[in-house]
Motif scaffolding. Sequence first.
Motif, PDB file in Angstrom:
ATOM      1  N   GLN A 191       0.828  -1.205   0.000  1.00 30.26           N
ATOM      2  CA  GLN A 191       0.000   0.000   0.000  1.00 30.26           C
ATOM      3  C   GLN A 191       0.864   1.257   0.000  1.00 30.26           C
ATOM      4  O   GLN A 191       0.596   2.213  -0.741  1.00 30.26           O
ATOM      5  N   ALA A 192       1.909   1.245   0.831  1.00 28.46           N
ATOM      6  CA  ALA A 192       2.774   2.424   0.924  1.00 28.46           C
ATOM      7  C   ALA A 192       3.496   2.681  -0.390  1.00 28.46           C
ATOM      8  O   ALA A 192       3.550   3.825  -0.876  1.00 28.46           O
ATOM      9  N   PHE A 193       4.039   1.632  -0.983  1.00 30.64           N
ATOM     10  CA  PHE A 193       4.788   1.813  -2.226  1.00 30.64           C
ATOM     11  C   PHE A 193       3.855   2.173  -3.376  1.00 30.64           C
ATOM     12  O   PHE A 193       4.185   3.020  -4.214  1.00 30.64           O
ATOM     13  N   ASP A 194       2.679   1.570  -3.412  1.00 27.30           N
ATOM     14  CA  ASP A 194       1.733   1.890  -4.476  1.00 27.30           C
ATOM     15  C   ASP A 194       1.271   3.337  -4.385  1.00 27.30           C
ATOM     16  O   ASP A 194       1.112   4.012  -5.412  1.00 27.30           O
ATOM     17  N   GLY A 195       1.077   3.827  -3.167  1.00 28.87           N
ATOM     18  CA  GLY A 195       0.703   5.234  -3.015  1.00 28.87           C
ATOM     19  C   GLY A 195       1.763   6.161  -3.571  1.00 28.87           C
ATOM     20  O   GLY A 195       1.446   7.171  -4.225  1.00 28.87           O
ATOM     21  N   ASP A 215      15.521   7.817  -8.090  1.00 27.76           N
ATOM     22  CA  ASP A 215      15.741   7.715  -6.642  1.00 27.76           C
ATOM     23  C   ASP A 215      14.717   6.813  -5.969  1.00 27.76           C
ATOM     24  O   ASP A 215      14.434   6.958  -4.776  1.00 27.76           O
ATOM     25  N   TRP A 216      14.177   5.847  -6.678  1.00 32.99           N
ATOM     26  CA  TRP A 216      13.049   5.051  -6.189  1.00 32.99           C
ATOM     27  C   TRP A 216      13.342   4.338  -4.868  1.00 32.99           C
ATOM     28  O   TRP A 216      12.421   4.066  -4.090  1.00 32.99           O
ATOM     29  N   GLN A 217      14.610   4.055  -4.596  1.00 30.75           N
ATOM     30  CA  GLN A 217      14.930   3.332  -3.363  1.00 30.75           C
ATOM     31  C   GLN A 217      14.612   4.137  -2.105  1.00 30.75           C
ATOM     32  O   GLN A 217      14.560   3.588  -1.004  1.00 30.75           O
ATOM     33  N   HIS A 218      14.401   5.449  -2.278  1.00 32.04           N
ATOM     34  CA  HIS A 218      14.030   6.290  -1.139  1.00 32.04           C
ATOM     35  C   HIS A 218      12.513   6.357  -0.930  1.00 32.04           C
ATOM     36  O   HIS A 218      12.049   7.029  -0.008  1.00 32.04           O
ATOM     37  N   ALA A 219      11.760   5.688  -1.781  1.00 30.39           N
ATOM     38  CA  ALA A 219      10.301   5.695  -1.651  1.00 30.39           C
ATOM     39  C   ALA A 219       9.878   4.917  -0.404  1.00 30.39           C
ATOM     40  O   ALA A 219      10.613   4.051   0.087  1.00 30.39           O
ATOM     41  N   PRO A 220       8.692   5.178   0.115  1.00 27.15           N
ATOM     42  CA  PRO A 220       8.200   4.413   1.269  1.00 27.15           C
ATOM     43  C   PRO A 220       8.141   2.917   0.965  1.00 27.15           C
ATOM     44  O   PRO A 220       7.591   2.505  -0.063  1.00 27.15           O
ATOM     45  N   SER A 221       8.749   2.122   1.842  1.00 28.40           N
ATOM     46  CA  SER A 221       8.734   0.645   1.729  1.00 28.40           C
ATOM     47  C   SER A 221       9.321   0.145   0.418  1.00 28.40           C
ATOM     48  O   SER A 221       8.956  -0.928  -0.066  1.00 28.40           O
ATOM     49  N   ALA A 222      10.260   0.908  -0.159  1.00 32.29           N
ATOM     50  CA  ALA A 222      10.792   0.559  -1.475  1.00 32.29           C
ATOM     51  C   ALA A 222      11.384  -0.844  -1.509  1.00 32.29           C
ATOM     52  O   ALA A 222      11.032  -1.673  -2.354  1.00 32.29           O
ATOM     53  N   ARG A 223      12.309  -1.124  -0.595  1.00 35.27           N
ATOM     54  CA  ARG A 223      12.966  -2.429  -0.637  1.00 35.27           C
ATOM     55  C   ARG A 223      12.092  -3.544  -0.068  1.00 35.27           C
ATOM     56  O   ARG A 223      12.316  -4.709  -0.378  1.00 35.27           O
ATOM     57  N   ALA A 224      11.109  -3.198   0.736  1.00 37.81           N
ATOM     58  CA  ALA A 224      10.140  -4.212   1.150  1.00 37.81           C
ATOM     59  C   ALA A 224       9.253  -4.618  -0.028  1.00 37.81           C
ATOM     60  O   ALA A 224       8.826  -5.766  -0.134  1.00 37.81           O
ATOM     61  N   ALA A 225       8.987  -3.663  -0.925  1.00 40.59           N
ATOM     62  CA  ALA A 225       8.165  -3.944  -2.105  1.00 40.59           C
ATOM     63  C   ALA A 225       8.967  -4.614  -3.210  1.00 40.59           C
ATOM     64  O   ALA A 225       8.442  -5.453  -3.954  1.00 40.59           O
ATOM     65  N   HIS A 226      10.244  -4.246  -3.317  1.00 43.29           N
ATOM     66  CA  HIS A 226      11.093  -4.783  -4.388  1.00 43.29           C
ATOM     67  C   HIS A 226      12.476  -5.119  -3.829  1.00 43.29           C
ATOM     68  O   HIS A 226      13.417  -4.325  -3.977  1.00 43.29           O
ATOM     69  N   PRO A 227      12.633  -6.290  -3.179  1.00 47.59           N
ATOM     70  CA  PRO A 227      13.966  -6.702  -2.736  1.00 47.59           C
ATOM     71  C   PRO A 227      14.962  -6.751  -3.897  1.00 47.59           C
ATOM     72  O   PRO A 227      16.133  -6.435  -3.730  1.00 47.59           O
ATOM     73  N   ARG A 228      14.489  -7.148  -5.066  1.00 50.46           N
ATOM     74  CA  ARG A 228      15.209  -7.015  -6.343  1.00 50.46           C
ATOM     75  C   ARG A 228      14.284  -6.244  -7.277  1.00 50.46           C
ATOM     76  O   ARG A 228      13.089  -6.525  -7.325  1.00 50.46           O
ATOM     77  N   GLU A 229      14.864  -5.331  -8.039  1.00 46.34           N
ATOM     78  CA  GLU A 229      14.017  -4.443  -8.850  1.00 46.34           C
ATOM     79  C   GLU A 229      13.754  -4.946 -10.260  1.00 46.34           C
ATOM     80  O   GLU A 229      13.342  -4.186 -11.143  1.00 46.34           O
ATOM     81  N   ASP A 230      13.973  -6.237 -10.506  1.00 47.97           N
ATOM     82  CA  ASP A 230      13.762  -6.784 -11.840  1.00 47.97           C
ATOM     83  C   ASP A 230      12.339  -6.535 -12.354  1.00 47.97           C
ATOM     84  O   ASP A 230      12.145  -6.288 -13.552  1.00 47.97           O
TER      85      ASP A 230
END
Length: 272
Positions: A191-195, A215-230
């Motif tokens: 929810q946080a990352f989608d917002g 700078d997406w890694q600074h987004a809320p819950s970025a790495r919780a949403a995408h541990p790998r950004e593939d």
Amino acid sequence: MHTPRLPSYFLSHGGGPWPYMEGEFRQHFTQLEASLHAIVRELPAQPQAILVISGHWESREWRVSGSAHPPMLYDFGGFPEHTYHAQYPAPGDPHLAQRIVTLLTAAGMPATLDLERGFDHGTYSMLQPMYPQANVPVVQLSVRQDFDPAEHIALGRVLAPLRDEGVLIIGSGLSYHNLRAFGVAGQQASQAFDGWLQQTLLNPDPGQRQQALIDWQHAPSARAAHPREDHLLPLMVEVGAAWEEVAACVFHQADFMGGVTVSSFRFGAVAG
């Protein structure tokens, strides 16, 4: 004859070979399937070809599928036996594949043809519902293993002219992709990352949109949403391909696969 510019899309493609299944598992994707049907209806013309940037294909340099008759890749596990025999018999487009290699090479982006690569489930899980007759040629393009968001945005800018040539450019990934925290476990992070995604992508300022994605890694819950950004990088390509054009959310579900929030986005207008 004028060819209308096609919009480009980032699509959350769902799980494994879902279009080839029935019953409870298939029902998880009812809303996603309806959104894919709606995309076909809103396009100003049927595409001459489809280019899929797939989050399921990673390579050191850009690679483009060049086979005239691409095989199937069953890149999933634990599904019913019949799904490992499913077919999506769309033709490839060797001419388009070579044009893509030429465009990228001219832009200083080393790229090569791959004459063996087949369709992975990031491609046929979307296209089977969209074009079940498999009558539109399809080419796949890899994401680059360095996972550099700026480079993937730049890739999209190089590919943008194809949209005026009847090519539908689709980035195939998933707006939330943490397989260890799906369902209720991923509810809050998704929810946080989608917002953040909604706010970022619907921003009409292309410079701000680009910088936020870099700078997406600074987004809320970025790495919780995408541990790998593939599964996020195909989005970067679509933003580049539509640069100054407006975005719209074309699919949004807050209880996807038991509780996560996922979305798909269109970039560019759909008027004929």
